[in-house]
Design a protein around this motif. Structure first.
Motif, PDB file in Angstrom:
ATOM      1  N   SER A  43     -22.072  33.580 -63.423  1.00 12.25           N
ATOM      2  CA  SER A  43     -23.366  33.169 -63.279  1.00 12.25           C
ATOM      3  C   SER A  43     -24.603  34.420 -63.904  1.00 12.25           C
ATOM      4  CB  SER A  43     -23.690  33.464 -61.591  1.00 12.25           C
ATOM      5  OG  SER A  43     -25.229  33.201 -61.286  1.00 12.25           O
ATOM      6  N   CYS A  44     -25.478  33.333 -64.575  1.00  9.82           N
ATOM      7  CA  CYS A  44     -26.425  34.120 -65.257  1.00  9.82           C
ATOM      8  C   CYS A  44     -27.745  33.588 -64.751  1.00  9.82           C
ATOM      9  CB  CYS A  44     -26.399  33.839 -66.859  1.00  9.82           C
ATOM     10  SG  CYS A  44     -26.292  32.131 -67.286  1.00  9.82           S
ATOM     11  N   ALA A  45     -27.926  33.266 -63.316  1.00 11.00           N
ATOM     12  CA  ALA A  45     -29.076  32.740 -62.667  1.00 11.00           C
ATOM     13  C   ALA A  45     -30.361  33.479 -63.120  1.00 11.00           C
ATOM     14  CB  ALA A  45     -28.872  32.868 -61.414  1.00 11.00           C
ATOM     15  N   GLY A  46     -31.495  32.956 -63.733  1.00  8.35           N
ATOM     16  CA  GLY A  46     -32.515  33.133 -64.321  1.00  8.35           C
ATOM     17  C   GLY A  46     -32.708  33.952 -65.605  1.00  8.35           C
ATOM     18  N   THR A  48     -32.511  34.946 -69.368  1.00  5.17           N
ATOM     19  CA  THR A  48     -32.720  34.309 -70.690  1.00  5.17           C
ATOM     20  C   THR A  48     -32.041  35.114 -71.707  1.00  5.17           C
ATOM     21  OG1 THR A  48     -35.017  35.378 -70.968  1.00  5.17           O
ATOM     22  CG2 THR A  48     -35.006  33.253 -70.054  1.00  5.17           C
ATOM     23  N   GLY A  49     -32.023  34.493 -72.869  1.00  2.85           N
ATOM     24  CA  GLY A  49     -31.300  35.329 -74.124  1.00  2.85           C
ATOM     25  C   GLY A  49     -29.755  35.707 -73.956  1.00  2.85           C
ATOM     26  N   VAL A  50     -29.277  34.957 -72.941  1.00  2.00           N
ATOM     27  CA  VAL A  50     -27.829  35.308 -72.571  1.00  2.00           C
ATOM     28  C   VAL A  50     -26.858  34.858 -73.735  1.00  2.00           C
ATOM     29  CG1 VAL A  50     -25.768  34.562 -71.081  1.00  2.00           C
ATOM     30  CG2 VAL A  50     -28.301  34.743 -70.251  1.00  2.00           C
ATOM     31  N   ALA A  51     -27.051  33.644 -74.311  1.00  2.00           N
ATOM     32  CA  ALA A  51     -26.284  33.377 -75.538  1.00  2.00           C
ATOM     33  C   ALA A  51     -26.505  34.257 -76.841  1.00  2.00           C
ATOM     34  CB  ALA A  51     -26.613  31.700 -76.313  1.00  2.00           C
ATOM     35  N   ASP A  52     -27.652  34.976 -76.920  1.00  2.00           N
ATOM     36  CA  ASP A  52     -27.921  36.030 -77.928  1.00  2.00           C
ATOM     37  C   ASP A  52     -27.067  37.455 -77.481  1.00  2.00           C
ATOM     38  OD1 ASP A  52     -29.145  34.266 -79.452  1.00  2.00           O
ATOM     39  OD2 ASP A  52     -31.286  34.733 -78.609  1.00  2.00           O
ATOM     40  N   ARG A  53     -27.140  37.704 -76.444  1.00  2.11           N
ATOM     41  CA  ARG A  53     -26.326  38.839 -75.774  1.00  2.11           C
ATOM     42  C   ARG A  53     -24.933  38.659 -76.126  1.00  2.11           C
ATOM     43  NH1 ARG A  53     -28.434  40.129 -69.992  1.00  2.11           N
ATOM     44  NH2 ARG A  53     -26.629  41.719 -70.189  1.00  2.11           N
ATOM     45  N   ILE A  54     -24.338  37.390 -75.574  1.00  2.00           N
ATOM     46  CA  ILE A  54     -22.807  37.331 -75.808  1.00  2.00           C
ATOM     47  C   ILE A  54     -22.722  37.363 -77.504  1.00  2.00           C
ATOM     48  CG2 ILE A  54     -20.941  35.761 -75.705  1.00  2.00           C
ATOM     49  CD1 ILE A  54     -22.568  34.617 -73.040  1.00  2.00           C
ATOM     50  N   ALA A  55     -23.331  36.592 -78.177  1.00  2.00           N
ATOM     51  CA  ALA A  55     -22.961  36.612 -79.658  1.00  2.00           C
ATOM     52  C   ALA A  55     -23.250  37.993 -80.126  1.00  2.00           C
ATOM     53  CB  ALA A  55     -24.226  35.471 -80.449  1.00  2.00           C
ATOM     54  N   ALA A  56     -24.003  38.996 -79.747  1.00  2.00           N
ATOM     55  CA  ALA A  56     -24.367  40.252 -79.973  1.00  2.00           C
ATOM     56  C   ALA A  56     -22.929  41.192 -79.630  1.00  2.00           C
ATOM     57  CB  ALA A  56     -25.501  41.168 -79.486  1.00  2.00           C
ATOM     58  N   THR A  69     -28.916  18.342 -73.541  1.00  2.00           N
ATOM     59  CA  THR A  69     -28.826  19.167 -72.424  1.00  2.00           C
ATOM     60  C   THR A  69     -29.377  20.704 -72.216  1.00  2.00           C
ATOM     61  OG1 THR A  69     -26.593  19.912 -72.679  1.00  2.00           O
ATOM     62  CG2 THR A  69     -26.845  17.900 -71.758  1.00  2.00           C
ATOM     63  N   GLY A  70     -29.283  21.150 -73.827  1.00  4.32           N
ATOM     64  CA  GLY A  70     -29.888  22.582 -74.178  1.00  4.32           C
ATOM     65  C   GLY A  70     -28.503  23.458 -73.931  1.00  4.32           C
ATOM     66  N   ASP A  71     -27.651  23.063 -73.623  1.00  5.13           N
ATOM     67  CA  ASP A  71     -26.286  23.966 -73.507  1.00  5.13           C
ATOM     68  C   ASP A  71     -26.050  24.635 -74.617  1.00  5.13           C
ATOM     69  OD1 ASP A  71     -26.232  23.187 -70.952  1.00  5.13           O
ATOM     70  OD2 ASP A  71     -24.295  21.832 -71.055  1.00  5.13           O
ATOM     71  N   THR A  72     -25.603  25.747 -74.908  1.00  9.58           N
ATOM     72  CA  THR A  72     -25.206  26.423 -76.075  1.00  9.58           C
ATOM     73  C   THR A  72     -23.766  26.650 -76.032  1.00  9.58           C
ATOM     74  OG1 THR A  72     -27.329  27.654 -76.109  1.00  9.58           O
ATOM     75  CG2 THR A  72     -25.446  28.718 -77.444  1.00  9.58           C
ATOM     76  N   TYR A  73     -23.121  26.408 -77.187  1.00  5.34           N
ATOM     77  CA  TYR A  73     -21.715  26.570 -77.238  1.00  5.34           C
ATOM     78  C   TYR A  73     -21.335  27.610 -78.331  1.00  5.34           C
ATOM     79  CZ  TYR A  73     -21.736  22.060 -74.722  1.00  5.34           C
ATOM     80  OH  TYR A  73     -21.683  20.967 -73.965  1.00  5.34           O
ATOM     81  N   LEU A  74     -20.560  28.671 -78.111  1.00  9.91           N
ATOM     82  CA  LEU A  74     -19.966  29.476 -78.905  1.00  9.91           C
ATOM     83  C   LEU A  74     -18.463  29.600 -79.194  1.00  9.91           C
ATOM     84  CD1 LEU A  74     -22.023  32.678 -77.344  1.00  9.91           C
ATOM     85  CD2 LEU A  74     -22.998  31.297 -79.253  1.00  9.91           C
ATOM     86  N   ARG A  75     -18.311  29.312 -80.482  1.00 10.75           N
ATOM     87  CA  ARG A  75     -16.867  29.271 -80.730  1.00 10.75           C
ATOM     88  C   ARG A  75     -16.240  30.506 -81.158  1.00 10.75           C
ATOM     89  NH1 ARG A  75     -13.385  24.666 -83.719  1.00 10.75           N
ATOM     90  NH2 ARG A  75     -11.411  25.425 -83.713  1.00 10.75           N
ATOM     91  N   GLU A  86     -29.363  28.014 -69.496  1.00  2.11           N
ATOM     92  CA  GLU A  86     -30.078  29.255 -69.566  1.00  2.11           C
ATOM     93  C   GLU A  86     -31.720  29.456 -69.149  1.00  2.11           C
ATOM     94  OE1 GLU A  86     -30.196  32.546 -73.263  1.00  2.11           O
ATOM     95  OE2 GLU A  86     -29.199  30.756 -73.512  1.00  2.11           O
ATOM     96  N   GLY A  87     -32.000  30.356 -68.361  1.00  4.90           N
ATOM     97  CA  GLY A  87     -33.285  30.851 -67.812  1.00  4.90           C
ATOM     98  C   GLY A  87     -33.665  29.978 -66.745  1.00  4.90           C
ATOM     99  N   THR A  88     -32.510  29.264 -66.200  1.00  9.46           N
ATOM    100  CA  THR A  88     -32.899  28.606 -64.783  1.00  9.46           C
ATOM    101  C   THR A  88     -31.988  29.228 -63.576  1.00  9.46           C
ATOM    102  OG1 THR A  88     -30.972  27.224 -65.149  1.00  9.46           O
ATOM    103  CG2 THR A  88     -33.149  26.549 -66.216  1.00  9.46           C
ATOM    104  N   PRO A  89     -32.158  28.920 -62.481  1.00  5.29           N
ATOM    105  CA  PRO A  89     -31.446  29.331 -61.458  1.00  5.29           C
ATOM    106  C   PRO A  89     -30.032  28.955 -61.465  1.00  5.29           C
ATOM    107  CG  PRO A  89     -33.499  28.611 -60.640  1.00  5.29           C
ATOM    108  CD  PRO A  89     -33.477  28.099 -61.952  1.00  5.29           C
ATOM    109  N   ASP A  90     -29.845  28.049 -62.081  1.00  7.45           N
ATOM    110  CA  ASP A  90     -28.450  27.254 -62.236  1.00  7.45           C
ATOM    111  C   ASP A  90     -27.817  27.723 -63.423  1.00  7.45           C
ATOM    112  OD1 ASP A  90     -28.937  26.002 -60.110  1.00  7.45           O
ATOM    113  OD2 ASP A  90     -29.961  24.184 -60.965  1.00  7.45           O
ATOM    114  N   CYS A  91     -27.916  28.805 -64.294  1.00  4.49           N
ATOM    115  CA  CYS A  91     -27.510  29.296 -65.496  1.00  4.49           C
ATOM    116  C   CYS A  91     -25.932  29.606 -65.065  1.00  4.49           C
ATOM    117  CB  CYS A  91     -28.173  30.457 -66.001  1.00  4.49           C
ATOM    118  SG  CYS A  91     -27.663  31.186 -67.470  1.00  4.49           S
ATOM    119  N   ARG A  92     -25.193  29.118 -66.182  1.00  2.00           N
ATOM    120  CA  ARG A  92     -23.677  29.263 -65.653  1.00  2.00           C
ATOM    121  C   ARG A  92     -22.979  29.533 -67.148  1.00  2.00           C
ATOM    122  NH1 ARG A  92     -21.588  30.485 -61.596  1.00  2.00           N
ATOM    123  NH2 ARG A  92     -19.659  29.765 -62.221  1.00  2.00           N
TER     124      ARG A  92
END
Length: 133
Positions: A43-46, A48-56, A69-75, A86-92
Motif C-alpha cells: 500500500s502506497c496510499a496517498g 506521490t513519486g513512488v515509481a521514482d523512489r522504487i527506480a532509485a 490507467t496511469g499505472d507505471t510498470y518497472l521491469r 499513484e497519488g491516490t488513496p488506492d495506490c498499490r
C-alpha cells in the motif's frame, strides 16, 4: 601433501572465504524485498513519486506508463513492479514474476516488455498442413 602446500591452500581458501563474506555484505537485497520493507502490504496510499523512489532503489531495465490507467510498470531481470493509482488513496504496488510479460500480456507497453522473437523466426505461422513458408 607437504606442509607448505597445505599452508598455501589454506591461505587461498581463507582469502576466498573473506572475499565471499564481503561480497555478501555489500550486495543489495532484491528489489521486491526493499519494496516490502518500505511499503507494508503493497500500500502506497496517498503517496506521490513512488515509481521514482522504487527506480532509485534499483534502476529498472525498462519503464513504461499505461496511458489509459496511469499505472507505471518497472521491469527488472526477474520481476515486474506495477504501481497503480499513484497519488491516490488506492495506490498499490504489485510485484510479480515475468510470466505474464513473457506470455505477451503486456505487449502494448513496448519493446522492453515483450519477449524478442527468435533470430531465425519469420514472425508468423507456417500455414496449414505443415507447410513451410
Amino acid at each position: 601433501m607437504s606442509a607448505k602446500t597445505a599452508r598455501t591452500l589454506g591461505i587461498i581458501f581463507l582469502f576466498l572465504a573473506v572475499l565471499c563474506l564481503i561480497m555478501a555484505l555489500v550486495s543489495k537485497p532484491p528489489v521486491e524485498n526493499r519494496i516490502a520493507q518500505t511499503w507494508s502490504n503493497g500500500s502506497c496510499a496517498g503517496e506521490t513519486g513512488v515509481a521514482d523512489r522504487i527506480a532509485a532503489m534499483e534502476r529498472p531495465s525498462e519503464r513504461a506508463t499505461d496511458p489509459a490507467t496511469g499505472d507505471t510498470y518497472l521491469r527488472y531481470p526477474k520481476k515486474l513492479v506495477i504501481i497503480s493509482g499513484e497519488g491516490t488513496p488506492d495506490c498499490r504496488i504489485t510485484v510479480e514474476g515475468l510470466d505474464r510479460v513473457n506470455s505477451g500480456a503486456f505487449i502494448w507497453l513496448g519493446p522492453g516488455f515483450v519477449p524478442s522473437a527468435p533470430s531465425n523466426s519469420s514472425g508468423g505461422s507456417s500455414g496449414s498442413g505443415g507447410g513451410v513458408k
